[in-house]
Enzyme design. Structure first.
Site, PDB file in Angstrom:
ATOM      1  N   ARG A   1       0.820  -1.210   0.000  1.00  0.00           N
ATOM      2  CA  ARG A   1       0.000   0.000   0.000  1.00  0.00           C
ATOM      3  C   ARG A   1       0.857   1.265   0.000  1.00  0.00           C
ATOM      4  O   ARG A   1       0.391   2.352  -0.304  1.00  0.00           O
ATOM      5  CB  ARG A   1      -0.973  -0.005   1.187  1.00  0.00           C
TER       6      ARG A   1
ATOM      7  N   TYR B   1     -15.154  19.574 -12.813  1.00  0.00           N
ATOM      8  CA  TYR B   1     -15.535  18.183 -13.023  1.00  0.00           C
ATOM      9  C   TYR B   1     -16.549  17.809 -11.941  1.00  0.00           C
ATOM     10  O   TYR B   1     -16.334  18.039 -10.751  1.00  0.00           O
ATOM     11  CB  TYR B   1     -14.313  17.267 -12.950  1.00  0.00           C
TER      12      TYR B   1
ATOM     13  N   ASP C   1      -6.651  21.009 -12.083  1.00  0.00           N
ATOM     14  CA  ASP C   1      -7.037  19.788 -12.788  1.00  0.00           C
ATOM     15  C   ASP C   1      -6.693  19.990 -14.264  1.00  0.00           C
ATOM     16  O   ASP C   1      -7.336  20.755 -14.967  1.00  0.00           O
ATOM     17  CB  ASP C   1      -8.537  19.536 -12.586  1.00  0.00           C
TER      18      ASP C   1
ATOM     19  N   LYS D   1      -8.157   9.416 -18.703  1.00  0.00           N
ATOM     20  CA  LYS D   1      -8.526  10.085 -19.946  1.00  0.00           C
ATOM     21  C   LYS D   1      -7.363  10.062 -20.948  1.00  0.00           C
ATOM     22  O   LYS D   1      -6.985   9.014 -21.395  1.00  0.00           O
ATOM     23  CB  LYS D   1      -9.020  11.488 -19.633  1.00  0.00           C
TER      24      LYS D   1
HETATM   25  C1  LIG Z   1     -12.747  12.073 -15.377  1.00  0.00           C
HETATM   26  C2  LIG Z   1     -12.277  13.299 -14.708  1.00  0.00           C
HETATM   27  C3  LIG Z   1     -11.971  13.314 -13.343  1.00  0.00           C
HETATM   28  C4  LIG Z   1     -12.167  12.098 -12.457  1.00  0.00           C
HETATM   29  O1  LIG Z   1     -11.304  11.077 -12.803  1.00  0.00           O
HETATM   30  P1  LIG Z   1     -11.633   9.505 -12.573  1.00  0.00           P
HETATM   31  O2  LIG Z   1     -10.405   8.869 -13.109  1.00  0.00           O
HETATM   32  O3  LIG Z   1     -12.869   9.204 -13.341  1.00  0.00           O
HETATM   33  O4  LIG Z   1     -11.829   9.315 -11.123  1.00  0.00           O
HETATM   34  C5  LIG Z   1     -11.500  14.493 -12.795  1.00  0.00           C
HETATM   35  N1  LIG Z   1     -11.356  15.607 -13.535  1.00  0.00           N
HETATM   36  C6  LIG Z   1     -11.655  15.627 -14.851  1.00  0.00           C
HETATM   37  C7  LIG Z   1     -11.484  16.887 -15.615  1.00  0.00           C
HETATM   38  C8  LIG Z   1     -12.112  14.479 -15.482  1.00  0.00           C
HETATM   39  O5  LIG Z   1     -12.419  14.516 -16.793  1.00  0.00           O
END
Ligand SMILES: *Cc1c(COP(=O)(O)O)cnc(C)c1O
Length: 397
Positions: free
Chosen positions: A57, A110, A186, A211
């Protein structure tokens, strides 16, 4: 760490780094790619606490090359930290807000991150001030507190999801620094190839690796990168204790996907711009939201702080929610699905999600442009939009 960094990564361009970073040392007969290591624990003396890894972990050798590569791509001086998902990374980042502190966050963040912040605020952990992130005066007022307490964290997402508003990143980072707030950006939509938040003044960069970075819609993974040792230590502690770690296979898949990031981004960005231009003049489209269009309110800022405009665009379909739904249903090549950043083009009507803010129009479709031939993508959109102008009950021709 047993993994040797590549020899002069700072001299390599980003599109080389995605290929060259995080490779095993060049030893005779060594594998070219890092292997997957499956182990929940590591050999030590058993008499004293020793060794770098100790337990699964806390660390895994499969994480290291990906963390190294992401750090180099974002220009961080410390290894990045990968998490079990983007939201696990967001949860660790939000944990840095002191109890009773204040978070400033875009209203079009998001959705999952916004819901998490709203729920934590509702519990009384901190105060949440949501803002229109494109409005400098509004954000600065929220940061300074206008008579109330100044902010402890500024959350940036630019372009925003799904409205694609562009924040004035450098100015907002300076304003946040002036009040001593931690800045988290982000950067999922842009990738480090298109935007470098740490250079623009952010303390922490967040990715949903799910993504573009992994890029093939087959992995859920997140990451944080920072050059501040104090913040990295707190985030690492959060990951180890709360347990939102990455599986070794997911980490391996993400690094494999990362190798083609530059090619994928180059292709999908070019196609997104071309599609945005064509959609902008289509009679079935009321409005196109895309910072790559000169007419877009975010265009000038995007041009100043990004090296491209990303591959997500939104359209408002003429005729409202029903027409937007009909377009999605009439598409053949585009896959109706949420998410973005994969090789395949995806489309969805955002307001189908119950939590989507009502500032997002009912007729808004979000398009994640993949790497297919742009003419095939266009032909499919064009035929779907054209069906709107056909009479429904068909005498036919
Ligand atoms: C998809 C996404 C997230 C969350 O990510 P996960 O991998 O689905 O937990 C956060 N910020 C943005 C801009 C996203 O597109």
């Amino acid at each position: 760490m047993t993994h040797q960094p590549a020899s002069h990564p700072e001299h390599l361009r980003p599109d080389t780094l995605v290929v060259a970073a995080g490779r095993p040392p060049r030893v005779h007969d060594a594998p070219v790619n890092p292997p997957i290591m499956l182990s929940s624990t590591y050999v030590g003396t058993g008499t004293v606490v020793d060794g770098d890894r100790a337990y699964g972990r806390y660390s895994n050798p499969t994480w290291d090359p990906l963390e190294e590569a992401l750090s180099q791509l974002e220009g961080a001086t410390l290894p990045a930290l990968i998490f079990g998902s983007g939201l696990a990374a967001a949860s660790a980042a939000l944990s840095l807000i002191p109890t009773g502190g204040t978070l400033v966050m875009p209203i079009h963040s998001y959705q999952g991150a916004l819901v998490m912040a709203q729920e934590q605020a509702a519990k009384g952990l901190f105060t949440l001030r949501t803002v229109d992130i494109a409005n400098n005066d509004e954000v600065i007022a929220a940061l300074t507190g206008a008579g109330e307490k100044a902010a402890d964290m500024l959350w940036l997402e630019s372009p925003t999801n799904p409205m694609l508003e562009v924040a004035d990143m450098e100015l907002l980072c300076r304003s946040a620094q002036a009040v001593g707030a931690i800045i988290v950006t982000d950067n999922t939509f842009s990738t480090p190839l298109v935007q470098k938040p740490l250079e623009l003044g952010s303390d922490i960069v967040l990715h949903s690796v799910t993504k573009y970075l992994a890029g093939h819609s087959d992995v859920i993974l997140g990451a944080l990168a920072t050059s501040r040792p104090d913040l990295r230590e707190a985030l690492l502690h959060h990951r180890s204790i709360h347990g939102a770690i990455a599986g070794p296979f997911e980490a391996w898949l993400a690094l494999r996907g990362l190798r083609t990031l530059a090619l994928r981004v180059e292709r999908s960005q070019a196609s997104a711009l071309e599609l945005a231009r064509r959609l902008d003049t289509h009679s079935g489209v009321e409005k196109v939201l895309f910072p790559g269009l000169e007419s877009d309110p975010g265009h000038v800022r995007a041009k100043a702080q990004m090296s491209g405009f990303g591959s997500v665009l939104c359209i408002q379909v003429a005729g409202g929610a029903e027409a937007a739904t009909a377009v999605v249903e009439a598409l053949d090549l585009w896959t109706p699905a949420t998410s973005l950043g994969g090789v395949e083009s995806l489309i969805e009507r955002r307001r189908r999600h119950a939590n989507e803010p009502d500032t997002v129009p009912q007729n808004l479709l979000r398009l994640s442009v993949g790497i297919e031939n742009v003419e095939d993508l266009w032909a499919d959109l064009d035929q779907a939009l054209d069906q709107l102008s056909q009479p429904i009950s068909g005498a036919g021709l």
